[in-house]
Design an enzyme around this catalytic site. Structure first.
Site, PDB file in Angstrom:
ATOM      1  N   THR A  49       0.828  -1.213   0.000  1.00 21.93           N
ATOM      2  CA  THR A  49       0.000   0.000   0.000  1.00 21.93           C
ATOM      3  C   THR A  49       0.861   1.261   0.000  1.00 21.93           C
ATOM      4  O   THR A  49       0.488   2.276  -0.604  1.00 21.93           O
ATOM      5  CB  THR A  49      -0.935  -0.011   1.238  1.00 21.93           C
ATOM      6  OG1 THR A  49      -1.824  -1.102   1.092  1.00 21.93           O
ATOM      7  CG2 THR A  49      -1.729   1.264   1.363  1.00 21.93           C
ATOM      8  N   THR A  70       2.945 -10.233  14.128  1.00 25.20           N
ATOM      9  CA  THR A  70       1.868 -10.749  13.294  1.00 25.20           C
ATOM     10  C   THR A  70       0.913  -9.597  12.973  1.00 25.20           C
ATOM     11  O   THR A  70       0.778  -8.667  13.767  1.00 25.20           O
ATOM     12  CB  THR A  70       1.158 -11.928  14.018  1.00 25.20           C
ATOM     13  OG1 THR A  70       0.361 -12.636  13.106  1.00 25.20           O
ATOM     14  CG2 THR A  70       0.320 -11.489  15.192  1.00 25.20           C
ATOM     15  N   THR A  76       1.667  -4.739   4.148  1.00 26.12           N
ATOM     16  CA  THR A  76       1.483  -5.246   5.516  1.00 26.12           C
ATOM     17  C   THR A  76       0.977  -6.691   5.555  1.00 26.12           C
ATOM     18  O   THR A  76       1.201  -7.396   6.531  1.00 26.12           O
ATOM     19  CB  THR A  76       0.490  -4.362   6.300  1.00 26.12           C
ATOM     20  OG1 THR A  76      -0.754  -4.333   5.601  1.00 26.12           O
ATOM     21  CG2 THR A  76       1.022  -2.960   6.488  1.00 26.12           C
ATOM     22  N   ASP A  77       0.286  -7.106   4.460  1.00 31.79           N
ATOM     23  CA  ASP A  77      -0.379  -8.417   4.520  1.00 31.79           C
ATOM     24  C   ASP A  77       0.583  -9.567   4.805  1.00 31.79           C
ATOM     25  O   ASP A  77       0.262 -10.471   5.577  1.00 31.79           O
ATOM     26  CB  ASP A  77      -1.139  -8.695   3.206  1.00 31.79           C
ATOM     27  CG  ASP A  77      -2.384  -7.821   3.089  1.00 31.79           C
ATOM     28  OD1 ASP A  77      -2.801  -7.259   4.116  1.00 31.79           O
ATOM     29  OD2 ASP A  77      -2.923  -7.710   1.973  1.00 31.79           O
ATOM     30  N   GLN A 108      -4.102 -21.967  17.673  1.00 28.17           N
ATOM     31  CA  GLN A 108      -4.893 -20.889  17.070  1.00 28.17           C
ATOM     32  C   GLN A 108      -4.956 -19.681  18.005  1.00 28.17           C
ATOM     33  O   GLN A 108      -5.345 -18.596  17.589  1.00 28.17           O
ATOM     34  CB  GLN A 108      -6.309 -21.390  16.773  1.00 28.17           C
ATOM     35  CG  GLN A 108      -6.325 -22.397  15.654  1.00 28.17           C
ATOM     36  CD  GLN A 108      -7.689 -23.056  15.461  1.00 28.17           C
ATOM     37  OE1 GLN A 108      -8.723 -22.425  15.616  1.00 28.17           O
ATOM     38  NE2 GLN A 108      -7.669 -24.324  15.111  1.00 28.17           N
ATOM     39  N   ARG A 112      -2.615 -26.037  13.087  1.00 30.57           N
ATOM     40  CA  ARG A 112      -3.088 -24.979  13.993  1.00 30.57           C
ATOM     41  C   ARG A 112      -4.160 -25.590  14.886  1.00 30.57           C
ATOM     42  O   ARG A 112      -5.326 -25.689  14.511  1.00 30.57           O
ATOM     43  CB  ARG A 112      -3.623 -23.789  13.209  1.00 30.57           C
ATOM     44  CG  ARG A 112      -2.556 -23.109  12.353  1.00 30.57           C
ATOM     45  CD  ARG A 112      -3.108 -21.870  11.673  1.00 30.57           C
ATOM     46  NE  ARG A 112      -3.486 -20.866  12.627  1.00 30.57           N
ATOM     47  CZ  ARG A 112      -4.666 -20.250  12.656  1.00 30.57           C
ATOM     48  NH1 ARG A 112      -5.591 -20.549  11.767  1.00 30.57           N
ATOM     49  NH2 ARG A 112      -4.925 -19.336  13.560  1.00 30.57           N
ATOM     50  N   ASP A 164       2.014  -6.176  -4.699  1.00 31.76           N
ATOM     51  CA  ASP A 164       1.194  -6.337  -3.514  1.00 31.76           C
ATOM     52  C   ASP A 164       1.835  -7.493  -2.745  1.00 31.76           C
ATOM     53  O   ASP A 164       2.239  -8.487  -3.351  1.00 31.76           O
ATOM     54  CB  ASP A 164      -0.236  -6.703  -3.922  1.00 31.76           C
ATOM     55  CG  ASP A 164      -1.176  -6.723  -2.730  1.00 31.76           C
ATOM     56  OD1 ASP A 164      -2.052  -5.849  -2.672  1.00 31.76           O
ATOM     57  OD2 ASP A 164      -1.041  -7.618  -1.871  1.00 31.76           O
ATOM     58  N   SER A 165       1.933  -7.376  -1.437  1.00 35.36           N
ATOM     59  CA  SER A 165       2.706  -8.401  -0.726  1.00 35.36           C
ATOM     60  C   SER A 165       2.049  -9.777  -0.782  1.00 35.36           C
ATOM     61  O   SER A 165       2.687 -10.785  -0.501  1.00 35.36           O
ATOM     62  CB  SER A 165       2.979  -7.985   0.721  1.00 35.36           C
ATOM     63  OG  SER A 165       1.835  -8.105   1.516  1.00 35.36           O
ATOM     64  N   SER A 166       0.769  -9.833  -1.172  1.00 33.11           N
ATOM     65  CA  SER A 166       0.117 -11.142  -1.325  1.00 33.11           C
ATOM     66  C   SER A 166       0.734 -11.929  -2.479  1.00 33.11           C
ATOM     67  O   SER A 166       0.564 -13.143  -2.556  1.00 33.11           O
ATOM     68  CB  SER A 166      -1.374 -10.972  -1.604  1.00 33.11           C
ATOM     69  OG  SER A 166      -1.900  -9.984  -0.782  1.00 33.11           O
TER      70      SER A 166
HETATM   71  N1  ASP Z   1      -2.438  -5.556   0.172  1.00 32.94           N
HETATM   72  C1  ASP Z   1      -1.401  -4.704   0.715  1.00 32.94           C
HETATM   73  C2  ASP Z   1      -0.121  -5.494   0.745  1.00 32.94           C
HETATM   74  O1  ASP Z   1       0.121  -6.239   1.659  1.00 32.94           O
HETATM   75  C3  ASP Z   1      -1.791  -4.238   2.066  1.00 32.94           C
HETATM   76  C4  ASP Z   1      -0.828  -3.267   2.689  1.00 32.94           C
HETATM   77  O2  ASP Z   1       0.228  -2.971   2.218  1.00 32.94           O
HETATM   78  O3  ASP Z   1      -1.188  -2.746   3.764  1.00 32.94           O
HETATM   79  O4  ASP Z   1       0.649  -5.401  -0.170  1.00 32.94           O
END
Ligand code: ASP
Length: 332
Positions: free
Chosen positions: A12, A157, A87-88, A267, A233, A55-57
């Site tokens: 982001t 986390t 952040t993901d 969990q 988990r 995007d980190s995903s």
């Molecule tokens: N979808 C974004 C990512 O992880 C979310 C973020 O950066 O906050 O790349």
């Protein structure tokens, strides 16, 4: 002034205010950054490095390897590193790197933002300034700096989707708090062997979340010939169904026969798995399962990925898994 390498990986913080994906132009993102936060120059001499814009995903172990190698090849030239990251999956990358970057004697600080840099109410500016400042300190850790808090990377986390305070480290104290001053809560490590990078990860594993009514038939049909480990988990301190058709024991037995390592994590975010506490845990131990202790899922997973790629023998992997390698696990 200290020299910092600012590595861009996306997220982001690299998005346009319209939020239409990772949109900063790879060629001039650094210019945009300085236009918005000119004060960065007052904190350190900063070089920028556009490693990737994702995007980190969409990041995977090959990106972790690139990132570790990037730090390795610039290690001697800089006093610290700041990694801009979504952040993901930031906690996964930070955990993965904590195992790969061995005998780290400089700060490697991850940061990002919940709101794009160009948005009026963005948290990017504060996070970036804090992260650069942290990278000039004596911290010798892979850390996540977010919303005035500094977390140990392999203990952190993502806790919140919407709050500026996006991270937590349930089983580990903050490394630093940023207020009027920076309060560092870590002592410098002494007599570190030379810095070394072992960046390799295997993905021959699965994560299994136990839930009431989990259909064990699906599990028993899994082709275990290609799976080397399963991170389970479990509930609470290491519990899972043991009765009738829902019992996980036949599946654990099958895993044992195929030489698949079973790791039990919880969990619940706080505290540690204790497999000796309840019958389920004790039976899992008998079936050869090992405990993930108080590791985060991100650490429990990336540690196994890293060990499986770097060590051949199953015994060694299991033994090292239950050893604290990078501060990720509390040993009793
Ligand atoms: N979808 C974004 C990512 O992880 C979310 C973020 O950066 O906050 O790349």
């Amino acid at each position: 002034m200290k020299k910092i390498l600012l590595i861009q990986t996306g997220g982001t913080i690299a998005m346009s205010a319209k939020g239409e994906g990772v949109e900063l132009n790879p060629d001039n993102w650094a210019v945009t950054l300085y236009e918005r936060i000119p004060e960065l120059n007052e904190l350190a001499v900063i070089d920028t490095y556009p490693l990737f814009f994702e995007d980190s995903s969409d990041l995977n172990a090959s990106h972790w390897v690139n990132l570790a190698n990037c730090i390795d090849s610039h290690y001697e030239d800089y006093d610290g590193f700041v990694i801009l990251h979504g952040t993901d999956t930031m906690a996964y990358t930070a955990s993965a790197l904590s195992f790969a970057l061995q005998n780290l004697s400089k700060p490697v600080i991850f940061t990002g933002s919940q709101v794009p840099l160009s948005s009026l109410r963005s948290d990017a500016r504060r996070n970036l300034i804090n992260a650069v400042e942290m990278a000039t300190t004596s911290l010798q850790e892979v850390a996540i700096c977010f919303n005035d808090h500094v977390y140990k990377g392999n203990r952190a986390t993502k806790m919140s989707i919407g709050d500026f305070d996006a991270f937590g480290s349930p089983n580990y104290p903050l490394l630093a708090e940023i207020g009027l001053d920076i309060e560092l809560n870590v002592k410098p490590k002494t007599l570190l062997p030379p810095f070394d990078v072992k960046a390799a990860y295997s993905n021959e594993l699965l994560v299994l979340t136990v839930f009431p009514s989990l259909n064990t038939e699906f599990l028993l049909r899994l082709d275990l010939t290609k799976i080397k480990a399963i991170v389970v988990r479990s509930f609470g301190s290491g519990n899972f169904p043991m009765k009738g058709e829902y019992s996980l024991l036949p599946f654990f037995q099958k895993c044992k026969e195929h030489g698949v390592i079973i790791v039990i994590v919880s969990q619940a975010d706080f505290d540690a798995v204790d497999l000796s506490k309840y019958p389920a845990g004790r039976t899992a131990l008998e079936a050869g399962a090992i405990s993930g202790g108080d590791m985060t899922l991100e650490s429990a997973l990336t540690k196994m990925m890293w060990l499986m790629a770097n060590y051949d023998s199953r015994e060694e992997v299991e033994e090292l898994y239950q050893t604290d390698l990078a501060g990720e696990l509390t040993m009793n």
